[in-house]
Design a protein around this motif. Structure first.
Motif: not given
Lengths: 330, 165
Positions: A208, A217, A224, A279, A285
């Protein structure tokens, strides 16, 4: 970044959930190895109200099953939003394009592009493996359709409104290829990404970080992969037989330490919930994709345990907290 | 490439025996050196001189999700994942930036033809000598480079069928 976020939105529920800044939750259903629609409908019951959308796999593990498109339609009839998976293994570019148009005509709004497990790993190893396009080109072709042209350049009369997904495996070797691969998919139009199951959070974090460094991102939503497992043997089976899965030893030990079947199942849920929470804390994320392998009934426990219920009704409510859509869109 | 090479390519393609001699020569070089699979649209120069067509899925844009932890192939664990090898060699040769180029969709009409002659005829892209390729502007312009590539390929490769008699 003009990564097609702004156009054609407002149709896919998943897209609305993500663009309004909610932490998205997806599920996964493997279509049955038979023609009985009730099997899909039964599994849908577990997911209704618990997830924002469900993946319908496309002959996963190269085993012949009910088609992803048919199962997607059944899912819609059950009141859930489908994410139709499409592999490059079984179709050439003509079939892929016609299926994308057909899916859109039926009301399917999310398609996930994958390479697909190789035929030799499935139950028809004698089959011709197509791989006419790769997943990167498939993603680009889908964007082309949405923009109004076939891969040939011909015009599409009514372009399909699709939210384009792709996959990533943060755990495969070599590491750099995993970042490049995502970069290519995002450049080709992937709007959301579902990753391989996370059983190694530090490695996922590192990946990430690399994605953030590349600015990925900002251009796509990364979900995830989470897999609740019911026993240590399932976990070992995944480690030894499912290509591309990496499982840290720690989880196998934790699962093996369980004294009874029920204990092991509780531990499986605990691991899943804990992984979701870990996560979720990683910047970038945007959600989770939960794949309960042969254990669909567990989905509510996991999502509830992670504090992700109730699911947002994006037409009604603004995001509950934190990340707004404007924060994501540069 | 240029008008001249296009003329030479066209001349060769009009003479099947000459075509076969050149193609045999190309194979004599590329098979032992690169385990060439005669895809007819060589991208060796951007894959650190390792042929990606050895991949069972013939992936030209990077590895699939199934590379084993030891760098072997999920389909045949006795074989190295070709993309694992490509990344290793590209790192050594300092050519990693070339690996994030999105390759054009494979043109199946060119399978089993001579990449050298296709190159001369202008059907495929040339050798990338610089480590950093020009940025593709696909994401910015909004038009698909793939579609553009396919249409231009159609024009240029119209002479291809029958070349290999």
């Amino acid at each position: 970044m003009e990564n097609a976020r702004s156009d054609a939105c407002g149709v896919s529920h998943l897209e609305r959930v993500l663009s309004s800044g909610h932490f998205a939750v997806c599920g996964e259903i493997g279509p049955p190895r038979g023609a009985d629609p009730s099997e899909v409908l039964r599994k849908c019951e577990y997911f209704r109200g618990v997830v924002d959308a469900v993946n319908l796999t496309d002959n996963q593990a190269a085993v012949a099953r009910m088609s992803s498109m048919a199962a997607s339609l059944l899912t819609m009839q059950a009141g859930l939003e489908p994410i139709m998976q499409m592999t490059c293994r079984d179709r050439n570019r003509l079939a892929q394009q016609s299926d994308m148009l057909g899916a859109a005509a039926l009301g399917i709004r999310n398609i996930l592009c994958l390479s697909g497990d190789h035929v030799t790993l499935g139950n028809h190893p004698q089959a011709k493996s197509v791989h006419d396009l790769d997943a990167v080109n498939l993603t680009a072709m889908m964007r082309g359709l949405r923009e109004g042209h076939f891969l040939s350049g011909d015009e599409v009369k009514t372009p399909p409104e699709l939210f384009i997904g792709a996959t990533a495996n943060p755990f495969g070797e070599p590491f750099l290829a995993r970042v490049h691969n995502l970069k290519k998919k995002v450049a080709s139009g992937a709007q959301f990404i579902q990753t391989q199951v996370v059983f190694d959070v530090p490695r996922f974090e590192k990946w990430m970080q690399a994605c953030r460094d590349e600015g990925l991102t900002e251009q796509t939503y990364i979900l995830a992969g989470i897999a609740p497992v019911r026993s240590a043997s399932t976990l070992k089976f995944m480690r030894n037989n499912v290509a591309g899965v990496h499982i840290a030893e720690e989880y196998i030990q934790r699962m093996s330490a369980a004294s009874s079947k029920e204990d092991a199942m509780d531990e499986g849920v605990r691991i899943a919930v804990e992984t979701i929470q870990r996560v979720r804390d990683i910047p970038g994320v945007a959600g989770v994709h939960i794949m309960p392998v042969m254990w669909e009934s567990v989905i509510r426990r996991v999502v509830e345990g992670a504090g992700l219920l109730p699911r947002p009704d994006v037409l009604e409510s603004p995001p509950a907290e934190a990340r707004s859509a404007s924060e994501l869109t540069p | 490439m240029s008008k001249l090479t296009e003329k030479i390519a066209a001349f060769i393609e009009r003479h099947p025996t000459l075509y076969r001699i050149i193609f045999t020569l190309e194979n004599a070089v590329k098979k032992p050196l690169f385990d060439c699979r005669e895809c007819g649209q060589c991208i060796l120069s951007s894959t650190a001189l390792i042929c990606p067509m050895r991949c069972p899925k013939e992936l030209r844009d990077g590895p699939c999700g199934g590379t084993l932890p030891n760098g072997r192939c999920e389909v045949d664990p006795n074989m190295d994942c070709v993309w694992y090898l490509i990344y290793k060699r590209a790192d050594k040769l300092d050519r990693l930036p070339l690996l994030d180029t999105v390759q054009k969709p494979y043109d199946n009409r060119l399978r089993g033809t001579s990449a050298w002659i296709n190159l001369m005829a202008g059907r495929i892209e040339g050798v990338k000598l610089r480590a950093r390729p020009k940025k593709r502007s696909s994401a910015q312009t909004g038009t698909s480079p793939l579609a553009a590539a396919e249409t231009s390929d159609q024009k240029s490769s119209s002479a291809a069928p029958g070349a290999r008699s």
